[in-house]
Design an enzyme around this catalytic site. Sequence first.
Site, mmCIF file in Angstrom:
data_model
loop_
_atom_site.group_PDB
_atom_site.id
_atom_site.type_symbol
_atom_site.label_atom_id
_atom_site.label_comp_id
_atom_site.label_asym_id
_atom_site.label_seq_id
_atom_site.Cartn_x
_atom_site.Cartn_y
_atom_site.Cartn_z
ATOM 1 N N ASP A 238 1.826 7.048 -6.927
ATOM 2 C CA ASP A 238 1.255 6.482 -5.718
ATOM 3 C C ASP A 238 0.241 5.445 -6.202
ATOM 4 O OD1 ASP A 238 0.264 6.265 -3.012
ATOM 5 O OD2 ASP A 238 -1.426 7.508 -3.649
ATOM 6 N N LEU A 239 -0.168 4.540 -5.338
ATOM 7 C CA LEU A 239 -1.093 3.472 -5.763
ATOM 8 C C LEU A 239 -2.558 3.768 -5.383
ATOM 9 C CD1 LEU A 239 -1.416 0.506 -6.873
ATOM 10 C CD2 LEU A 239 -1.128 -0.238 -4.518
ATOM 11 N N ASP A 240 -2.817 3.736 -4.053
ATOM 12 C CA ASP A 240 -4.198 3.863 -3.573
ATOM 13 C C ASP A 240 -4.775 5.242 -3.895
ATOM 14 O OD1 ASP A 240 -4.390 1.291 -2.154
ATOM 15 O OD2 ASP A 240 -2.895 2.138 -0.809
ATOM 16 N N THR B 169 -8.953 2.191 -4.311
ATOM 17 C CA THR B 169 -8.919 1.526 -3.000
ATOM 18 C C THR B 169 -8.999 2.506 -1.824
ATOM 19 O OG1 THR B 169 -6.555 1.531 -3.354
ATOM 20 C CG2 THR B 169 -7.663 -0.588 -3.606
ATOM 21 N N LYS C 254 -4.500 9.628 4.306
ATOM 22 C CA LYS C 254 -4.159 9.144 2.965
ATOM 23 C C LYS C 254 -2.648 9.187 2.810
ATOM 24 C CE LYS C 254 -8.345 10.153 0.352
ATOM 25 N NZ LYS C 254 -8.949 11.040 -0.658
ATOM 26 N N GLY C 255 -2.070 8.115 2.333
ATOM 27 C CA GLY C 255 -0.623 8.071 2.105
ATOM 28 C C GLY C 255 0.180 7.702 3.336
ATOM 29 N N ARG D 125 0.216 2.098 7.756
ATOM 30 C CA ARG D 125 -0.830 1.462 8.563
ATOM 31 C C ARG D 125 -0.650 1.794 10.047
ATOM 32 N NH1 ARG D 125 -0.855 -4.749 7.600
ATOM 33 N NH2 ARG D 125 -0.659 -3.975 5.472
ATOM 34 N N SER E 243 4.494 3.727 -3.064
ATOM 35 C CA SER E 243 3.287 3.545 -2.245
ATOM 36 C C SER E 243 3.632 3.222 -0.799
ATOM 37 C CB SER E 243 2.460 2.390 -2.830
ATOM 38 O OG SER E 243 1.447 2.005 -1.938
ATOM 39 N N ALA E 244 2.759 3.663 0.112
ATOM 40 C CA ALA E 244 2.942 3.340 1.538
ATOM 41 C C ALA E 244 2.402 1.958 1.860
ATOM 42 C CB ALA E 244 2.202 4.374 2.382
ATOM 43 N N ASN F 103 0.375 -3.868 0.871
ATOM 44 C CA ASN F 103 -0.427 -4.728 -0.006
ATOM 45 C C ASN F 103 -0.236 -4.379 -1.487
ATOM 46 O OD1 ASN F 103 -1.973 -6.259 2.051
ATOM 47 N ND2 ASN F 103 -2.769 -4.242 2.589
ATOM 48 N N LYS G 38 5.207 8.717 4.585
ATOM 49 C CA LYS G 38 4.977 10.040 4.000
ATOM 50 C C LYS G 38 4.395 10.916 5.106
ATOM 51 C CE LYS G 38 3.705 7.838 -0.378
ATOM 52 N NZ LYS G 38 2.628 7.451 -1.305
ATOM 53 N N GLU H 133 0.170 11.868 -7.030
ATOM 54 C CA GLU H 133 -0.297 11.601 -5.662
ATOM 55 C C GLU H 133 -1.712 12.114 -5.425
ATOM 56 O OE1 GLU H 133 -0.143 10.621 -2.629
ATOM 57 O OE2 GLU H 133 1.825 9.713 -2.522
ATOM 58 N N ASP H 134 -2.489 11.376 -4.618
ATOM 59 C CA ASP H 134 -3.827 11.874 -4.254
ATOM 60 C C ASP H 134 -3.868 12.372 -2.810
ATOM 61 O OD1 ASP H 134 -3.600 9.315 -3.040
ATOM 62 O OD2 ASP H 134 -5.780 9.207 -2.857
HETATM 63 C C1 BG6 Z 1 -1.593 4.234 1.528
HETATM 64 C C2 BG6 Z 1 -3.043 4.567 1.783
HETATM 65 O O1 BG6 Z 1 -1.379 4.113 0.152
HETATM 66 O O2 BG6 Z 1 -1.239 3.005 2.153
HETATM 67 C C3 BG6 Z 1 -3.349 4.539 3.272
HETATM 68 O O3 BG6 Z 1 -3.312 5.858 1.270
HETATM 69 C C4 BG6 Z 1 -2.920 3.208 3.862
HETATM 70 O O4 BG6 Z 1 -4.724 4.749 3.451
HETATM 71 C C5 BG6 Z 1 -1.435 2.973 3.564
HETATM 72 O O5 BG6 Z 1 -3.138 3.192 5.264
HETATM 73 C C6 BG6 Z 1 -0.935 1.641 4.100
HETATM 74 O O6 BG6 Z 1 -1.578 0.603 3.403
HETATM 75 P P1 BG6 Z 1 -1.570 -0.915 3.840
HETATM 76 O O7 BG6 Z 1 -2.187 -1.618 2.646
HETATM 77 O O8 BG6 Z 1 -0.139 -1.310 4.044
HETATM 78 O O9 BG6 Z 1 -2.360 -1.027 5.075
HETATM 79 MG MG MG Z 2 -2.916 7.504 -2.292
#
Ligand code: BG6
Ligand code: MG
Length: 230
Positions: free
Chosen positions: A13-15, A21, A49-50, A53, A118-119, A122, A149, A173-174
């Site tokens: 996972d990324l964030d 972030t 989280k995960g 948007r 990642s979800a 960005n 997710k 994953e966090d």
């Molecule tokens: C996930 C984050 O990785 O991405 C969430 O944990 C976030 O907090 C989701 O809402 C969507 O991200 P983005 O950058 O497309 O708004």
């Molecule tokens: Mg995460």
Amino acid sequence: MNESNKIKAVIFDLDGVLVDTAGYHYAAWHRLALSLGIEFSKKDNEQLKGVSRIESCRFILKMGGIVKTEEEINELCALKNSWYLETIVGMDKSELLPGTEKLLKSLQMHGIKIGLGSASKNARTILDATGIDHYFDAHIDGNDVTKSKPDPEVFLMGAQKLDLDPHDIVVVEDSIKGIEAALKGGFITLGIGLSSVLIDAHHVETGLEHVDITLLKNLQQVAQGSKVQL
Ligand code: BG6
Ligand code: MG
């Protein structure tokens, strides 16, 4: 071959796992919630989280008992994203969480494939800005999936792209939703955070600086039911 030597890939996972972030997402959601007169705590945020948007926005509106049209929801998402982007503009390697690059290098050296699950829409921008994009053999993010997710779609697409079986892949994953997604998909799960929060993960560490190849290999045995000291 020994069962313990079978790990073939790690999907990250990324964030909140590779980059710091998660707090920026929370700050932007908190600001949006406040602007709508909704109280939104860090504890509430664990549920987001995960999560994509749009689903996150729907969750917050529901918390506040507020009904909006699809068009208004899209506008709120755009506003939240503009605030989030303000906080990540100029991002560089310093936003990588401890141990990230060392682990990516080590996996690459050992021929273990690396995926992103990642979800975030960005994700590409963040990987480029932090200079780790080149480590990834497969990249699945919020622009590729149709389900958020805890649906396992993002990780299953990653496994398919890597041409590997989920049982041979560790998902890192966090988030509670991310661990749930990976378990549903049949992956081995490593939580990053608190074991009191990520209760379903096969194992939890506080950060990637505590993760190495040996731990990942042993984790597969744990996932298969063996009692191995991690
Ligand atoms: C996930 C984050 O990785 O991405 C969430 O944990 C976030 O907090 C989701 O809402 C969507 O991200 P983005 O950058 O497309 O708004
Ligand atoms: Mg995460």
